[in-house]
Design a protein around this motif. Structure first.
Motif, PDB file in Angstrom:
ATOM      1  N   TRP A 223     -14.988  -2.059  -6.436  1.00 36.93           N
ATOM      2  CA  TRP A 223     -13.631  -1.550  -6.571  1.00 36.93           C
ATOM      3  C   TRP A 223     -12.995  -2.055  -7.860  1.00 36.93           C
ATOM      4  O   TRP A 223     -13.480  -2.988  -8.495  1.00 36.93           O
ATOM      5  N   GLU A 224     -11.885  -1.436  -8.207  1.00 37.76           N
ATOM      6  CA  GLU A 224     -10.977  -1.941  -9.232  1.00 37.76           C
ATOM      7  C   GLU A 224      -9.582  -1.947  -8.635  1.00 37.76           C
ATOM      8  O   GLU A 224      -9.281  -1.161  -7.721  1.00 37.76           O
TER       9      GLU A 224
ATOM     10  N   SER B 188      -7.051   5.467 -13.350  1.00 42.16           N
ATOM     11  CA  SER B 188      -8.071   4.901 -12.475  1.00 42.16           C
ATOM     12  C   SER B 188      -9.414   5.599 -12.674  1.00 42.16           C
ATOM     13  O   SER B 188      -9.486   6.691 -13.237  1.00 42.16           O
ATOM     14  N   ARG B 189     -10.485   4.960 -12.185  1.00 35.60           N
ATOM     15  CA  ARG B 189     -11.832   5.507 -12.393  1.00 35.60           C
ATOM     16  C   ARG B 189     -12.605   5.707 -11.100  1.00 35.60           C
ATOM     17  O   ARG B 189     -13.684   6.273 -11.112  1.00 35.60           O
ATOM     18  N   GLY B 190     -12.087   5.235  -9.976  1.00 39.18           N
ATOM     19  CA  GLY B 190     -12.833   5.283  -8.732  1.00 39.18           C
ATOM     20  C   GLY B 190     -12.960   6.675  -8.146  1.00 39.18           C
ATOM     21  O   GLY B 190     -12.107   7.532  -8.360  1.00 39.18           O
TER      22      GLY B 190
ATOM     23  N   SER C 253     -10.642   2.878  -6.374  1.00 44.75           N
ATOM     24  CA  SER C 253      -9.533   2.359  -7.174  1.00 44.75           C
ATOM     25  C   SER C 253      -8.375   2.054  -6.234  1.00 44.75           C
ATOM     26  O   SER C 253      -7.912   2.934  -5.506  1.00 44.75           O
TER      27      SER C 253
ATOM     28  N   MET D 112      -9.356   6.682  -3.919  1.00 48.73           N
ATOM     29  CA  MET D 112      -8.128   6.003  -4.331  1.00 48.73           C
ATOM     30  C   MET D 112      -7.368   5.556  -3.090  1.00 48.73           C
ATOM     31  O   MET D 112      -7.202   6.324  -2.138  1.00 48.73           O
TER      32      MET D 112
END
Length: 333
Positions: free
Chosen positions: A45-46, A95-97, A18, A100
């Motif tokens: 990724w996001e 966030s979900r990753g 993320s 970070m």
């Protein structure tokens, strides 16, 4: 409502990383930062673009910048008037990753940065995060321009707690990939800190474990120089850094980890380092008498031959040409 949130969160697998991209100043375009992420060879990724400004027109421009790129991995988080610490904590929670990266949108990632950071972190399961170097760019630089200088922190793999206590060697969060589990254990950024909130957070993470170093000499981040008085991050008012120092040295886990004697030694060194930086900034800002007072206090508290020579040079500045002012050169304007 709860069901809809769950569907939104689990409709797609969680990304590996993320990227939490903070917009600090609406005057700085976000294009270089966004395009550097889209160009990464690692695709898992996001990116959450965090807008903390109060101008609706700027927020619309940021939304348009995301829409033009037509990538579902990009989204905007609007937190009007929030400080950097609160905004980053909120983005972390959303966030979900598994990793970070805290990017400042004035800067941009080097090609291959995400892959290099992710590989370093994966190779060190005990590490709280991975760090790489950065290249310092001119304020008006664009991707592809030559850096002003490379800033490769000489930091190895391992325990960095004592080095971080004396001063923050990380130029920016964009050169770090943080492990989600370590972030969960460390908790959020301290919301009352307006300066040094990142430094305090890196120290809190370092109490949990070591750091992994990205191998090789190339930077992972291109950092725009924050030019002039307003752009410099260090304070000229000693009171402005006091809350961060109090939070760092008031953490009971620190003395428990170091022992009383080492704790006091490092605290004195950290105070001397802060006094030196403040004194240097005061001189650069034209407040020479106040700056010299701070420099003298720093050398008295933690003397080194180099600092003693620089202190003598600071006293002689009026007699030296500007080209020899070195770290005390005045800000333009």
């Amino acid at each position: 409502m709860a069901g809809r949130v769950m569907l939104r969160e689990f409709a797609t697998p969680a990304p590996a990383i993320s990227i939490l991209a903070l917009v600090r100043d609406a005057a700085h375009p976000v294009d270089a930062a966004l395009d550097s992420v889209l160009a990464q060879d690692m695709r898992d990724w996001e990116l959450i673009l965090i807008d903390i400004g109060e101008a609706a027109a700027a927020s619309a421009a940021f939304a348009a910048a995301l829409a033009r790129r037509r990538d579902p991995r990009l989204r905007l988080l609007r937190l009007e008037g929030a400080g950097a610490a609160v905004a980053r904590s909120r983005a972390m929670a959303e966030s979900r990753g598994e990793g970070m990266l805290l990017l400042d949108t004035r800067d941009w990632l080097a090609p291959g940065a995400l892959a290099r950071l992710a590989e370093a972190l994966a190779a060190a399961p005990e590490a709280v995060g991975a760090h790489g170097g950065c290249a310092v760019m001119a304020e008006t630089a664009r991707p592809g321009d030559r850096p002003l200088r490379g800033r490769q922190p000489a930091l190895p793999h391992g325990d960095l707690l004592e080095q971080l206590l004396v001063g923050n060697p990380f130029a920016d969060g964009g050169q770090l990939l943080l492990r989600r589990e370590a972030v969960r254990q460390a908790g959020p950024f301290l919301p009352h800190l307006r300066l040094g909130e990142d430094w305090e957070y890196w120290i809190r993470l370092s109490l949990l474990g070591p750091w992994a170093a990205v191998p090789g000499g190339g930077p992972v981040l291109h950092l725009r120089r924050r030019a002039g008085r307003a752009g410099h991050r260090m304070p000229r008012d000693p009171a402005s850094i006091a809350p961060a120092m109090l939070a760092i040295w008031g953490n009971p886990a620190l003395e428990a980890r170091l022992g009383r004697a080492r704790f006091l030694t490092l605290q004195r060194r950290a105070e001397a380092e802060a006094a030196w930086t403040i004194g240097q900034e005061l001189i650069r800002d034209g407040q020479r008498a106040a700056g010299l007072e701070r420099l003298r206090a720093s050398v008295a508290q933690a003397p080194t031959p180099r600092r003693a020579l620089l202190l003598a040079a600071a006293h002689a500045l009026p007699m030296l040409p500007r080209a020899l002012h070195g770290p005390f050169v005045a800000y333009p304007g």
